[in-house]
Design a protein around this motif. Sequence first.
Motif, PDB file in Angstrom:
ATOM      1  N   THR A  16       1.858 -14.948 -75.854  1.00  0.00           N
ATOM      2  CA  THR A  16       1.463 -14.284 -77.099  1.00  0.00           C
ATOM      3  C   THR A  16       2.715 -13.915 -77.880  1.00  0.00           C
ATOM      4  N   PRO A  17       2.973 -14.557 -79.025  1.00  0.00           N
ATOM      5  CA  PRO A  17       4.192 -14.288 -79.792  1.00  0.00           C
ATOM      6  C   PRO A  17       4.328 -12.820 -80.197  1.00  0.00           C
ATOM      7  N   GLN A  18       3.198 -12.141 -80.491  1.00  0.00           N
ATOM      8  CA  GLN A  18       3.293 -10.735 -80.887  1.00  0.00           C
ATOM      9  C   GLN A  18       3.899  -9.875 -79.763  1.00  0.00           C
ATOM     10  N   ASN A  19       3.538 -10.195 -78.519  1.00  0.00           N
ATOM     11  CA  ASN A  19       4.119  -9.442 -77.394  1.00  0.00           C
ATOM     12  C   ASN A  19       5.631  -9.678 -77.289  1.00  0.00           C
ATOM     13  N   LEU A  20       6.063 -10.896 -77.554  1.00  0.00           N
ATOM     14  CA  LEU A  20       7.491 -11.190 -77.548  1.00  0.00           C
ATOM     15  C   LEU A  20       8.214 -10.433 -78.644  1.00  0.00           C
ATOM     16  N   ASP A  21       7.558 -10.315 -79.825  1.00  0.00           N
ATOM     17  CA  ASP A  21       8.168  -9.562 -80.924  1.00  0.00           C
ATOM     18  C   ASP A  21       8.338  -8.095 -80.546  1.00  0.00           C
ATOM     19  N   VAL A  22       7.359  -7.549 -79.827  1.00  0.00           N
ATOM     20  CA  VAL A  22       7.460  -6.152 -79.383  1.00  0.00           C
ATOM     21  C   VAL A  22       8.653  -5.973 -78.447  1.00  0.00           C
ATOM     22  N   VAL A  23       8.785  -6.884 -77.478  1.00  0.00           N
ATOM     23  CA  VAL A  23       9.897  -6.798 -76.523  1.00  0.00           C
ATOM     24  C   VAL A  23      11.235  -6.910 -77.242  1.00  0.00           C
ATOM     25  N   THR A  28      16.444  -5.476 -78.366  1.00  0.00           N
ATOM     26  CA  THR A  28      17.508  -6.185 -79.085  1.00  0.00           C
ATOM     27  C   THR A  28      18.783  -5.366 -79.290  1.00  0.00           C
ATOM     28  N   PRO A  29      18.719  -4.069 -79.608  1.00  0.00           N
ATOM     29  CA  PRO A  29      19.985  -3.350 -79.834  1.00  0.00           C
ATOM     30  C   PRO A  29      20.941  -3.382 -78.640  1.00  0.00           C
ATOM     31  N   GLN A  30      20.390  -3.404 -77.394  1.00  0.00           N
ATOM     32  CA  GLN A  30      21.259  -3.349 -76.198  1.00  0.00           C
ATOM     33  C   GLN A  30      21.459  -4.700 -75.520  1.00  0.00           C
ATOM     34  N   TYR A  31      20.552  -5.670 -75.792  1.00  0.00           N
ATOM     35  CA  TYR A  31      20.585  -6.906 -75.030  1.00  0.00           C
ATOM     36  C   TYR A  31      20.432  -8.126 -75.934  1.00  0.00           C
ATOM     37  N   ARG A  32      20.861  -9.281 -75.416  1.00  0.00           N
ATOM     38  CA  ARG A  32      20.560 -10.545 -76.075  1.00  0.00           C
ATOM     39  C   ARG A  32      19.222 -11.052 -75.526  1.00  0.00           C
ATOM     40  N   ILE A  33      18.303 -11.366 -76.416  1.00  0.00           N
ATOM     41  CA  ILE A  33      16.952 -11.729 -76.002  1.00  0.00           C
ATOM     42  C   ILE A  33      16.733 -13.228 -76.187  1.00  0.00           C
ATOM     43  N   LYS A  34      16.252 -13.868 -75.128  1.00  0.00           N
ATOM     44  CA  LYS A  34      15.766 -15.238 -75.218  1.00  0.00           C
ATOM     45  C   LYS A  34      14.279 -15.217 -74.893  1.00  0.00           C
ATOM     46  N   VAL A  35      13.487 -16.094 -75.562  1.00  0.00           N
ATOM     47  CA  VAL A  35      12.037 -16.049 -75.367  1.00  0.00           C
ATOM     48  C   VAL A  35      11.510 -17.431 -75.008  1.00  0.00           C
ATOM     49  N   ALA A  36      10.378 -17.416 -74.314  1.00  0.00           N
ATOM     50  CA  ALA A  36       9.645 -18.644 -73.982  1.00  0.00           C
ATOM     51  C   ALA A  36       8.164 -18.308 -74.007  1.00  0.00           C
ATOM     52  N   THR A  37       7.340 -19.235 -74.506  1.00  0.00           N
ATOM     53  CA  THR A  37       5.904 -18.979 -74.611  1.00  0.00           C
ATOM     54  C   THR A  37       5.101 -19.625 -73.489  1.00  0.00           C
ATOM     55  N   ASN A  38       5.778 -20.247 -72.530  1.00  0.00           N
ATOM     56  CA  ASN A  38       5.062 -20.801 -71.383  1.00  0.00           C
ATOM     57  C   ASN A  38       6.031 -20.962 -70.207  1.00  0.00           C
ATOM     58  N   GLY A  39       5.467 -21.207 -69.026  1.00  0.00           N
ATOM     59  CA  GLY A  39       6.271 -21.297 -67.812  1.00  0.00           C
ATOM     60  C   GLY A  39       7.289 -22.409 -67.806  1.00  0.00           C
ATOM     61  N   PRO A  40       6.911 -23.654 -68.097  1.00  0.00           N
ATOM     62  CA  PRO A  40       7.904 -24.736 -68.078  1.00  0.00           C
ATOM     63  C   PRO A  40       9.067 -24.496 -69.026  1.00  0.00           C
ATOM     64  N   ALA A  41       8.784 -23.940 -70.203  1.00  0.00           N
ATOM     65  CA  ALA A  41       9.866 -23.651 -71.147  1.00  0.00           C
ATOM     66  C   ALA A  41      10.816 -22.606 -70.561  1.00  0.00           C
ATOM     67  N   ALA A  42      10.252 -21.616 -69.882  1.00  0.00           N
ATOM     68  CA  ALA A  42      11.087 -20.585 -69.254  1.00  0.00           C
ATOM     69  C   ALA A  42      12.001 -21.191 -68.196  1.00  0.00           C
ATOM     70  N   LEU A  43      11.453 -22.082 -67.384  1.00  0.00           N
ATOM     71  CA  LEU A  43      12.250 -22.694 -66.325  1.00  0.00           C
ATOM     72  C   LEU A  43      13.369 -23.570 -66.900  1.00  0.00           C
ATOM     73  N   ARG A  44      13.100 -24.230 -68.047  1.00  0.00           N
ATOM     74  CA  ARG A  44      14.157 -25.027 -68.678  1.00  0.00           C
ATOM     75  C   ARG A  44      15.289 -24.141 -69.180  1.00  0.00           C
ATOM     76  N   ILE A  45      14.921 -22.981 -69.753  1.00  0.00           N
ATOM     77  CA  ILE A  45      15.963 -22.049 -70.217  1.00  0.00           C
ATOM     78  C   ILE A  45      16.817 -21.566 -69.044  1.00  0.00           C
ATOM     79  N   VAL A  46      16.149 -21.232 -67.941  1.00  0.00           N
ATOM     80  CA  VAL A  46      16.868 -20.757 -66.756  1.00  0.00           C
ATOM     81  C   VAL A  46      17.792 -21.842 -66.207  1.00  0.00           C
TER      82      VAL A  46
END
Length: 389
Positions: A16-23, A28-46
């Motif tokens: 859910t993109p809205q949940n990612l926007d909330v996170v 964001t002020p303290q950390y660099r944020i990377k996002v993924a909207t599904n499991g395979p995309a997350a594993l590719r980022i990792v």
Amino acid sequence: MDNKEQRPVVLAVDDTPQNLDVVKGILTPQYRIKVATNGPAALRIVEKQLPDIILLDIMMPGMSGLEVCRELKANPRSADIPVIFLTAKDQTEDETEGFELGAADYILKPVNPPILQARVKTHLALKQSMDSLHKTSAELARAKQRMELELNVGRDIQQSMLPNTVPDRKEVTLCASMDAAREVGGDFYDYYMLNENELCFCVADVSGKGVPAALFMAMSKILIRSRTKDEKGPAEIITRVNAELSEDNPECMFVTVFFGVLDLSTGEVVYTNGGHNPPLIRRACGEVESLRDIHGPVVAIMPGEEYGQSTLHMKPGDVLLVFTDGVTEAMDTDKNLYGDEHLFDVLQAVPDSGAQAVVNCVNESVAAFAAGAEQADDITMLAVQYNGS
């Protein structure tokens, strides 16, 4: 590297993109944020770049958050990354399975900003502590490996410098032993014929441990051997060796030395003791005497020192025992020392006055006294038995 690049990386995974926007808005002020909207995309980022922490939704189409976590923990590269599950109130039954897979924490949706900030901060701090612990452990393992290598090199040097043959002379019987401690020291013994009638023998103990002590031991032994060809007697030999070892000794290492020359035709021993333990002589009649003459300090510390010498007369059947402090300073499990008196008593009680019997009895006595206590120093002995001309 700028401050932005130094900030920890948080990977947020949610379909859910809205949940990612909330996170992103919270962190964001303290950390660099990377996002993924599904499991395979997350594993590719990792796979491309390891994040410092992962926020993972459980309920996602195709590949669930639990399946993603299983993949992450199965990969050695990503297994230590903290995973915090984001779960709805009606998904709490998945918590047990998530923790079994290796999840670090759970946060309920909708996300409470202070709780999210606190949990992320805490688990990043824990990860940093674990990373530091792993690094320290690896450094200790490497240091131990280097130390073991040094100890092995030291042992090789020490063993290679010991004599491997005994002079074939009926007038004398020699028996030596050296039980090296785990931390290699610099004990050594030596014996060799100076000429047709004179046997040189020596026992010495170098200060320190490891390769430095072994190298200093090798240098000391070589110098003593070489100077026996040039000088007239033990006093002159040790005086010369002391002068040469003292010349270039920035580490202030030293060696205790007992050096003697036995005349095989007469039984006369001329000896010099440079700060070494007083040897014991067991007469053929069973009496034990201590040679307490000390002719100078330890060798290699005081340049210009002139050493003296004494004379001992051995009769057939007499055994002279020269030893290092590893014998008398052996300790039992209560830290009690073996001691000079104990050694004296053992020598008096030896049933057979031969050199081999003397060395065997002392070794057995020291081992029984220590009773399994860790050996702190080399235990070295040389027994010289005069058989008559």
